[in-house]
Design a protein around this motif. Structure first.
Motif, short mmCIF file in Angstrom:
data_model
loop_
_atom_site.label_atom_id
_atom_site.label_comp_id
_atom_site.label_asym_id
_atom_site.label_seq_id
_atom_site.Cartn_x
_atom_site.Cartn_y
_atom_site.Cartn_z
N ARG A 152 0.52 5.26 -4.76
CA ARG A 152 1.43 4.81 -3.71
C ARG A 152 2.54 5.80 -3.42
O ARG A 152 3.37 5.57 -2.56
CB ARG A 152 2.00 3.44 -4.08
CG ARG A 152 0.99 2.33 -3.79
CD ARG A 152 1.26 1.07 -4.58
NE ARG A 152 0.31 0.03 -4.20
CZ ARG A 152 -0.95 -0.04 -4.65
NH1 ARG A 152 -1.39 0.89 -5.50
NH2 ARG A 152 -1.75 -1.02 -4.27
N ALA A 199 0.80 -1.22 0.00
CA ALA A 199 0.00 0.00 0.00
C ALA A 199 0.83 1.28 0.00
O ALA A 199 0.42 2.29 -0.55
CB ALA A 199 -0.94 -0.01 1.20
N GLY A 200 1.98 1.27 0.65
CA GLY A 200 2.76 2.50 0.74
C GLY A 200 2.26 3.39 1.87
O GLY A 200 1.66 2.89 2.82
N PRO A 201 2.48 4.71 1.83
CA PRO A 201 3.06 5.44 0.70
C PRO A 201 4.58 5.35 0.66
O PRO A 201 5.22 5.04 1.65
CB PRO A 201 2.61 6.88 0.96
CG PRO A 201 2.55 6.97 2.45
CD PRO A 201 2.07 5.62 2.92
#
Length: 218
Positions: free
Chosen positions: A126, A99-101
């Protein structure tokens, strides 16, 4: 590449089979020049054996390499010292991306294997504010400019092979084990679609049958 006589193609194939060099790795240092001196996190999509991910670890506090090929991920883990802050995951992009960011997202010679627009949207989503997306891609040749760059790349490719291998035959480097496929989008198509997803994106045709894309998220 522009059509060449068959005997010339056979001779070039023999030459490069004995003196292979990595066209994608050729752009790694250029990628680093597009990035800030230090970043918190980086995601390398289609990481292969991890060459770029390990370079990114010199700039980032943590790096996540993702590839759909379990064999090459296993190789990347073998090649990466435990002290280097890189994590590798087997996953299909874009759906399986973490997912990240992330402050940096990179993708080298893998985008043409993915659903183009969906992948760019996933990379964009992301990125942290102020983050940088850098892509090195391949395109289907169509225009006279494409063919001119392709023709110019042929002798330069020979020179680079001699310089990088010092004129001696060398083992072929292992960067991926999965089957590759040719690009289906032309460079003008890539530009048009990329601009619709990434306003202000910068794209350039390059030698050695590649193009580049750089985008900064505001």
């Amino acid at each position: 590449m522009m059509p060449l006589p068959r005997r010339v193609l056979r001779a070039l194939d023999r030459f490069h089979a004995a003196r292979p060099w990595d066209h994608n790795a050729h752009f790694h240092r250029w990628i680093l020049r597009q990035l800030p001196g230090r970043v918190g996190s980086a995601l390398d999509v289609g990481c292969g054996s991890g060459d770029l991910a390990r370079l990114l670890a010199g700039r980032a506090e943590r790096v996540h390499g993702v590839d759909a090929d379990p064999a090459i991920i296993a190789r990347a883990r073998e090649l990466t010292p435990t002290a280097v802050p890189v994590t590798y995951t087997v996953a299909d992009a874009p759906a399986g991306l973490p997912a990240g960011p992330y402050d940096v997202v990179t993708c080298v010679a893998a985008l043409h294997h993915l659903p183009f627009t969906e992948a760019l949207e996933a990379f964009r989503d992301r990125l942290a504010p102020g983050g940088t997306l850098v892509i090195v891609g391949v395109a289907r040749e169509l225009t006279p400019v494409d063919r001119l760059l392709s023709l110019a790349s042929v002798p330069l490719n020979i020179v680079m092979a001699l310089l990088k291998t010092r004129g001696r035959p060398v083992p072929r480097p292992v960067s991926m084990t999965a089957r590759t496929r040719p690009a289906d989008r032309t460079f003008p198509e890539i530009v048009r679609e990329a601009r619709s997803v990434l306003p202000g994106v910068r794209l350039r045709r390059r030698l050695f049958w590649r193009h580049t894309l750089v985008w900064h998220r505001r």
